[in-house]
Motif scaffolding. Sequence first.
Motif, PDB file in Angstrom:
ATOM      1  N   ILE A 287       0.836  -1.203   0.000  1.00 12.64           N
ATOM      2  CA  ILE A 287       0.000   0.000   0.000  1.00 12.64           C
ATOM      3  C   ILE A 287       0.868   1.249   0.000  1.00 12.64           C
ATOM      4  N   SER A 288       1.905   1.259   0.841  1.00 16.76           N
ATOM      5  CA  SER A 288       2.733   2.464   0.927  1.00 16.76           C
ATOM      6  C   SER A 288       3.541   2.687  -0.350  1.00 16.76           C
ATOM      7  N   GLU A 289       3.889   1.620  -1.049  1.00 16.32           N
ATOM      8  CA  GLU A 289       4.626   1.777  -2.307  1.00 16.32           C
ATOM      9  C   GLU A 289       3.700   1.994  -3.496  1.00 16.32           C
ATOM     10  N   GLN A 290       2.410   1.976  -3.261  1.00 16.30           N
ATOM     11  CA  GLN A 290       1.379   2.219  -4.275  1.00 16.30           C
ATOM     12  C   GLN A 290       1.511   1.265  -5.462  1.00 16.30           C
ATOM     13  N   THR A 291       1.620  -0.016  -5.146  1.00 18.15           N
ATOM     14  CA  THR A 291       1.669  -1.022  -6.197  1.00 18.15           C
ATOM     15  C   THR A 291       0.253  -1.390  -6.605  1.00 18.15           C
ATOM     16  N   THR A 292       0.148  -2.237  -7.603  1.00 20.95           N
ATOM     17  CA  THR A 292      -1.171  -2.664  -8.072  1.00 20.95           C
ATOM     18  C   THR A 292      -1.899  -3.438  -6.986  1.00 20.95           C
ATOM     19  N   LEU A 293      -1.184  -4.292  -6.277  1.00 26.35           N
ATOM     20  CA  LEU A 293      -1.811  -5.049  -5.195  1.00 26.35           C
ATOM     21  C   LEU A 293      -2.266  -4.123  -4.069  1.00 26.35           C
TER      22      LEU A 293
END
Length: 134
Positions: A36-42
């Motif tokens: 979430i913090s890295e703003q990935t697709t997952l």
Amino acid sequence: MSLEQPSPPPRRETVTGVPRGGRRRPPAHTPARSEISEQTTLGATYVRALMRSQLRAGLRVLAAVGLPAAVLPALLALPGAASGPLVWLALGPAVYPLLWLTARWYVHRAERNEADFTGLVMDPAEAPGPQRRP
């Protein structure tokens, strides 16, 4: 004459255990939290799922309150509909229990959605225990 010698005191044993302050240290970032913090697709999928569940709860409350509020004046405007005190009871005090129950349900559902999301994101070792509401 025999003098009895006092017996030696019993041997003391010390029982030790795991130090209380030495709890296992949780990892710096759990996989879901870092997603979430890295703003990935997952991570975006996790956040989108939370937003959808909150939106579903809000739409249910809108339907539970909005539909009766929209239909009630139309029903009371029909010819032969009750008039006088019954109309005032239907539009006044009878509406408040419906509003209170739906608001209470919505708050409970929103807190449950957030608790589910937090349980998904947090490490089980650092998750808080169940909290009681007064």
